[in-house]
Design a protein around this motif. Structure first.
Motif, PDB file in Angstrom:
ATOM      1  N   ARG A  30     -36.145   2.804 151.478  1.00  0.00           N
ATOM      2  CA  ARG A  30     -36.809   1.695 150.780  1.00  0.00           C
ATOM      3  C   ARG A  30     -38.303   1.717 151.031  1.00  0.00           C
ATOM      4  NH1 ARG A  30     -34.592  -2.227 153.925  1.00  0.00           N
ATOM      5  NH2 ARG A  30     -35.524  -3.941 152.809  1.00  0.00           N
ATOM      6  N   GLN A  56     -25.351  -0.379 134.641  1.00  0.00           N
ATOM      7  CA  GLN A  56     -24.217  -0.334 135.541  1.00  0.00           C
ATOM      8  C   GLN A  56     -23.582   1.046 135.539  1.00  0.00           C
ATOM      9  OE1 GLN A  56     -22.409  -3.037 133.146  1.00  0.00           O
ATOM     10  NE2 GLN A  56     -23.607  -4.792 133.796  1.00  0.00           N
ATOM     11  N   GLY A  78     -23.669   3.344 137.963  1.00  0.00           N
ATOM     12  CA  GLY A  78     -24.211   4.319 138.904  1.00  0.00           C
ATOM     13  C   GLY A  78     -24.905   5.485 138.234  1.00  0.00           C
ATOM     14  N   GLY A  90     -26.454  11.713 146.685  1.00  0.00           N
ATOM     15  CA  GLY A  90     -25.572  10.563 146.857  1.00  0.00           C
ATOM     16  C   GLY A  90     -25.261  10.366 148.333  1.00  0.00           C
ATOM     17  N   PHE A 105     -31.740   4.846 145.285  1.00  0.00           N
ATOM     18  CA  PHE A 105     -31.208   4.011 146.373  1.00  0.00           C
ATOM     19  C   PHE A 105     -30.181   3.010 145.846  1.00  0.00           C
ATOM     20  CE2 PHE A 105     -31.544   0.112 149.022  1.00  0.00           C
ATOM     21  CZ  PHE A 105     -30.988   0.634 150.181  1.00  0.00           C
ATOM     22  N   VAL A 106     -30.514   2.322 144.749  1.00  0.00           N
ATOM     23  CA  VAL A 106     -29.572   1.323 144.222  1.00  0.00           C
ATOM     24  C   VAL A 106     -28.594   1.927 143.230  1.00  0.00           C
ATOM     25  CG1 VAL A 106     -31.164  -0.608 144.532  1.00  0.00           C
ATOM     26  CG2 VAL A 106     -31.089   0.566 142.345  1.00  0.00           C
ATOM     27  N   SER A 107     -28.774   3.234 142.940  1.00  0.00           N
ATOM     28  CA  SER A 107     -27.915   3.933 141.991  1.00  0.00           C
ATOM     29  C   SER A 107     -27.858   3.194 140.651  1.00  0.00           C
ATOM     30  CB  SER A 107     -26.503   4.090 142.567  1.00  0.00           C
ATOM     31  OG  SER A 107     -25.762   4.966 141.758  1.00  0.00           O
ATOM     32  N   TYR A 127     -32.363  -2.333 137.678  1.00  0.00           N
ATOM     33  CA  TYR A 127     -32.117  -3.755 137.432  1.00  0.00           C
ATOM     34  C   TYR A 127     -33.393  -4.437 136.981  1.00  0.00           C
ATOM     35  CZ  TYR A 127     -27.804  -2.772 139.816  1.00  0.00           C
ATOM     36  OH  TYR A 127     -26.607  -2.225 140.150  1.00  0.00           O
ATOM     37  N   LEU A 148     -36.277  -5.291 139.186  1.00  0.00           N
ATOM     38  CA  LEU A 148     -37.202  -4.243 139.631  1.00  0.00           C
ATOM     39  C   LEU A 148     -38.417  -4.140 138.713  1.00  0.00           C
ATOM     40  CD1 LEU A 148     -34.542  -1.574 140.639  1.00  0.00           C
ATOM     41  CD2 LEU A 148     -35.927  -2.983 142.150  1.00  0.00           C
TER      42      LEU A 148
END
Lengths: 413, 300, 319
Positions: free
Chosen positions: C36, C142, C144, C156, C230-232, C235, C238
């Motif tokens: 992060r 959504q 990934g 991953g 990181f969040v795959s 959103y 962000l």
């Protein structure tokens, strides 16, 4: 390490359970840690807090009865501040650093999808107890073997709401409809599905106006006047919480509720019912949580116990998290263990006694690992407590039938 | 997009009247918040990012005072006065230490205050949302003007906001203190050299700004929901208004607030899914052609 | 020249140390922290190219961070191209967008520049929220990010992503360091200190401003790519305005006048966030008080404060 807000009673009962069973080997009496994440700050803080209240009640009860297969439960609560990237981080932290054996995820829609990806990567057992977005469990693309859901689902609400509205519309000849729902995925999806089932049960419906206020928008005046201009006979709204309260208060001064029949899927929740000062009578509403639906002794007792402890009535979020904890409890009983892998196995298809079930039980449906059989009903508002009258619980046979059709249409099965 | 509906609305008198008043009411409450913001910037060159918090606290104080006294008028007054005092404390204790500092340092301090106040509200009033409810005097059916629907409560709000805006303009335009404030906005060194107590002046400006936001919060409390963090969305819109109007221009803020209200009320008919985006587009277009807003002074 | 080699040596050393840490402690939270940190530090440092070095206070830099997450995640989900190709394409998309956005924004000055950049970001945010078919709207992307494999290394896997993030951070910082040390960097500082004089001395101000705007946008998007991994996914939060706020707070707390100030500030903010969130749900109250103590006590960023205490003069700074 300090865990904030660990209710003292939990610690005490946990400790008592450990002390009371000195003959059990240390490994067996080791607490089961459940990580719980939700929004505890900002405008939606109420959701996290009422989720947690219900969890505390269940933890006390379960621990007093011996915990999960003899091991006391220890909760670790975390605030994700309504941010998906924080939700992802917190979920990883709970599992990787805080040693949580499993998660109870009380994030709302976008956050729950972020948690779902973490669950996929880490393979941890997780029950989502807040997200109502149907696709989370219905769409195989998003499904994860170790993820379950103990909260209601948009598609169920849509089917029940559509069937109920069609009956009322038939009786009162309501053909011209408008909608007013929050402009985000939950609002758009549930509205589209509601209309779909309304038309399924009553094909001569015409939608003449749709308004999409923003989530958390302070002023709904322009939306209200737009609806009044359109002169519909009935209106559906998926607004909830503070937005719904503001909408009703602002609608009142335009006499909106005498100009059309209003169907509000989210009004029958004490957060809204008690906050609105001049609740108009005769609004048709779906139940989020009221002590009178299901109208059973178990539900009333639970609701009153909650009220006694927290000085206010439970919310929809409360019963969803309570159900999540009950599923952990039931799975541990069935598996005879608190091992997450065995719990996950036991959860599939598990039927438990539950005050929120329409027949006193709810089931974790095996095929899509989501809860079914909970009470959904519609009634009409009164201006005073109990606020909602004649709540009729829906028939799950119809729901299953139409839900299966819906899944087929969307290529989920 | 639904241009037919928009055309249908502007050609029907009932729709025109209803949507115009609806835009006016949104705009006028916005103006009250934005007026304080732009006044503070005009005189002190401080961008008060905590202004939304003033609005929130004003609403909460008004709510409590209303619950205590049962009088809407006293509630609103308490919200306004409370925030005037809060504004002075805020200026003396925090902001006065960063005069002349970089705007980003001011932003940081205001952000800290927003965080603190949101949590304090949660501690004092709890996380639940509240609604004051309509005062009995205004629980009357709406009026019908040229076929349009207009609630009496909103007529009152628009008049009160106009009176406050007018009063503010008179204060700035005619009184001695107003002249000093305008002079300070123009050339602070000169005012200071003339022996005027600028410390007092700056506190006064924050008191007026705080009071306006607090009054707006109190006035809106019967119809809007009170939650911790409710200042957030009003802050963004107030900034759009002050920037479009020109930072420091109260007249500009009034016009921009009304324009924004109308964009919302007619935008929701013509572009129901992109109303928010419309506001940003309006802001960008105006800034491209008028780089310091409609009535802002050129920055040199 | 020696300076470059010294910087590169420090960078390699930093990577070596970070690569060794997981062998000393099993803390996964530390790895998450570094990932992060890498994302946010790249983003904050890129913003400081504008704020600290050129004197352009942008409130809307999160536009490029967020656009970075969305373009990368979408390219990975919707097209079959490899991860490195998606990475490069993301940088190109951001560069092109930055040219268009920058051309409009750099005409404005000071606070108006700040707000027009914010409006640009919020416009993009509105578009992403409204364009549900492509972006998933408020639910975000959504499902990934697939195929997170580069040259046989699976990103991953947490350790691999951790090393990847560390390497990207160090390379990114080295390049930005190099940029501010060139004559282009000198032009930036001249514009910051006195635009009229810079123009008089033959610097084409708009061209330099636009160039640095585009460069900083590209580096911000690199931070976005790391966050997306990181969040795959991606959103709307962000690309919402608080994300720009985070970068601004990082550079103000770390120090606008020091090259590593934004990185230090990012570490402070993330640490505060992670530690305080664990201790209390009144996170805002605690963080607010700490920030106030910080801002009023030091009145400048931590690294700037230390540099001044040691008798030096910060290299950058805002007048």
């Amino acid at each position: 390490m300090r865990q904030y807000n660990l209710p003292r009673r939990t610690v005490l009962t946990g400790a008592a359970a450990v002390l009371a069973t000195p003959h059990i080997a240390g490994a067996q009496a080791k607490a089961v840690r459940i990580g719980m994440q939700a929004t505890f700050s900002g405008p939606l803080a109420q959701s996290g807090i009422t989720h947690r209240n219900a969890i505390e009640m269940e933890v006390d009860r379960i621990n007093a009865a011996g915990g999960l297969a003899g091991r006391p439960i220890e909760m670790v609560y975390r605030d994700s501040k309504s941010q998906p990237q924080e939700a992802a981080r917190v979920a990883r932290e709970l599992v990787n650093s805080d040693g949580c054996d499993m998660l109870l995820d009380a994030e709302s829609s976008a956050g729950s999808f972020a948690v779902q990806e973490v669950v996929r990567d880490l393979g941890v057992l997780c029950i989502h107890s807040s997200s109502e977005t149907s696709s989370l469990t219905a769409d195989p693309k998003y499904r994860v073997a170790s993820a379950f859901r103990s909260s209601r689902q948009g598609i169920h609400d849509a089917i029940v709401g559509g069937a109920y509205a069609a009956k009322v519309a038939d009786a009162r000849k309501l053909t011209k409809w408008a909608t007013c729902s929050p402009d985000y995925a939950y609002g758009r999806d549930t509205t589209a599905q509601y209309l779909e089932y309304l038309k399924h049960f009553k094909p001569d419906i015409e939608v003449i106006s749709q308004a999409w206020p923003k989530l958390g928008q302070p002023d709904f005046t322009e939306v209200i006047t737009k609806l009044i201009q359109a002169k519909p006979q009935a209106m559906y709204t998926a607004l909830y919480g503070g937005d719904l309260t503001a909408f009703i208060n602002q609608g009142n001064i335009y006499a909106l509720f005498s100009a059309m029949q209003v169907f509000s899927v989210n009004l029958a929740d004490y957060t809204a019912l008690t906050a609105i000062k001049n609740l108009p009578a005769g609004i048709d509403t779906g139940n989020r949580y009221v002590v009178t639906c299901p109208d059973t002794a178990a539900n009333r007792e639970w609701g009153e116990a909650y009220r006694k402890r927290f000085k206010e009535y439970p919310t929809n979020w409360s019963w969803e998290s309570s159900t999540g904890m009950r599923f952990f409890e039931g799975a541990a009983k069935k598996a005879g263990s608190a091992d997450p892998k065995k719990l996950a196995e036991a959860l599939r298809g598990l039927k438990i006694d539950c005050p929120f079930g329409v027949d006193g039980t709810v089931t974790m449906r095996a095929e899509d690992q989501t809860v079914v059989g909970y009470a959904i009903g519609w009634g009409t508002t009164l201006t005073k407590p109990p606020y909602v009258a004649d709540v009729k619980a829906a028939d799950w046979g119809t729901i299953f039938e139409l839900e299966t059709e819906w899944k087929k249409r969307n290529g989920f099965i | 997009m639904d241009l037919d509906a928009l055309l249908g609305c502007v050609t029907s008198s009932s729709c025109l009247v209803t949507q115009t008043t609806s835009g006016l009411i949104v705009g006028m409450l916005l103006f009250m918040v934005a007026a304080g913001l732009t006044l503070i910037f005009g005189v002190l060159k401080i961008v008060n990012f905590a202004h939304g918090t003033f609005y929130m606290l004003g609403a909460y104080i008004a709510y409590s005072a209303f619950m205590f006294t049962g009088s809407y008028f006293l509630g609103v007054l308490a919200g306004g006065l409370g925030m005037a005092i809060f504004g002075v404390i805020f200026e003396r204790v925090l902001i006065s230490r960063v005069y002349g500092a970089n705007v980003l340092m001011q932003l940081l301090i205001c952000y800290a205050v927003v965080l603190i106040c949101d949590d304090l509200v949660k501690i004092v009033w709890g996380p639940d949302f509240y609604a004051m409810g309509m005062p009995p005097a205004f629980q009357v059916p709406p009026l019908f003007i040229a076929g349009g629907v207009v609630p009496p409560f909103y007529i009152m709000l628009i008049l009160v906001a106009l009176a406050i805006g007018g009063g503010l303009s008179l204060l700035l335009g005619l009184t001695k203190i107003g002249k000093i404030i305008r002079a300070a906005a123009h050339n602070p060194n000169m005012v200071s050299a003339l022996g005027i107590n600028t410390t007092l002046l700056y506190s006064l400006v924050f008191a007026v700004g705080g009071m306006l936001a607090g009054l707006a919060g109190g006035l809106a409390a019967p119809v809007r929901s009170l939650t911790p963090g409710m200042g957030f969305s009003i802050l963004i819109e107030s900034f759009i208004v002050t920037v479009i109007g020109g930072m420091g221009s109260i007249g500009g803020a009034l016009i921009a607030a009304v324009v924004l209200g109308l964009i919302r009320s007619f935008g929701t008919i013509g572009f129901p899914l992109f109303t928010e985006g419309l506001m940003y587009i309006a802001m960008i277009i105006i800034l491209v052609f008028k780089p310091s807003g409609l009535f802002g002074k050129e920055i040199v | 020249m020696a300076r470059i080699f010294r910087d590169i040596a420090i960078g390699i050393l930093a990577i070596a140390v970070l690569a060794a840490v997981p062998h000393l402690t099993p803390s996964k939270a530390f790895q998450d922290f570094v990932i992060r940190c890498s994302s946010m530090a790249l983003f904050a440092t890129s913003l400081n190219l504008l704020v600290g070095y050129t004197g352009l206070s942008s409130f809307g830099h999160g536009l490029f961070f967020g656009l970075g997450t969305y373009s990368f995640a979408l390219l990975m989900q919707r097209t079959g191209i490899s991860l490195p190709m998606a990475f490069i394409a993301t940088l190109l998309i951001n560069a092109v967008t930055a040219v268009a956005v920058g051309a409009i924004c750099i005409r404005l000055r000071l606070i108006y520049f700040a707000f027009v950049t914010l409006a640009m970001q919020m416009l993009m945010h509105s578009v992403i929220i409204s364009w549900v078919g492509l972006t998933g709207g408020d639910q975000g992307l959504q499902g990934g990010i697939p195929r997170r494999v580069v040259a046989g290394i699976d990103l991953g896997d947490q350790y691999n992503l951790y090393i990847f993030a560390a390497v990207v951070l160090v390379i990114g910082l080295l390049i930005m360091r190099h940029i501010v040390n060139t004559s282009f960097g000198t032009s930036l500082r001249m514009i910051r200190d006195n635009e009229a004089r810079a123009s008089f001395l033959g610097i084409v101000v708009w061209r330099v401003k636009l160039t640095v705007f585009v460069l900083s946008a590209v580096f911000a998007s690199v931070g976005g790519v790391v966050m997306s991994l990181f969040v795959s996914g991606a959103y709307p939060e962000l690309i919402n305005w608080p994300i720009s706020g985070d970068a601004i707070f990082a550079i103000v707390m770390g120090g606008v006048g020091s090259f590593l100030g934004p990185t230090v500030g990012t570490m402070i903010l993330l640490l505060l966030n992670d530690v305080v969130t664990r201790q209390t749900e009144y996170y805002g109250l605690a963080l607010g008080i700490i920030i106030l103590a910080f801002a009023l006590g030091l009145r400048r960023g931590l690294l700037d404060f230390i540099t001044e205490r040691l008798g030096g003069r910060p290299a950058g700074g805002i007048s």
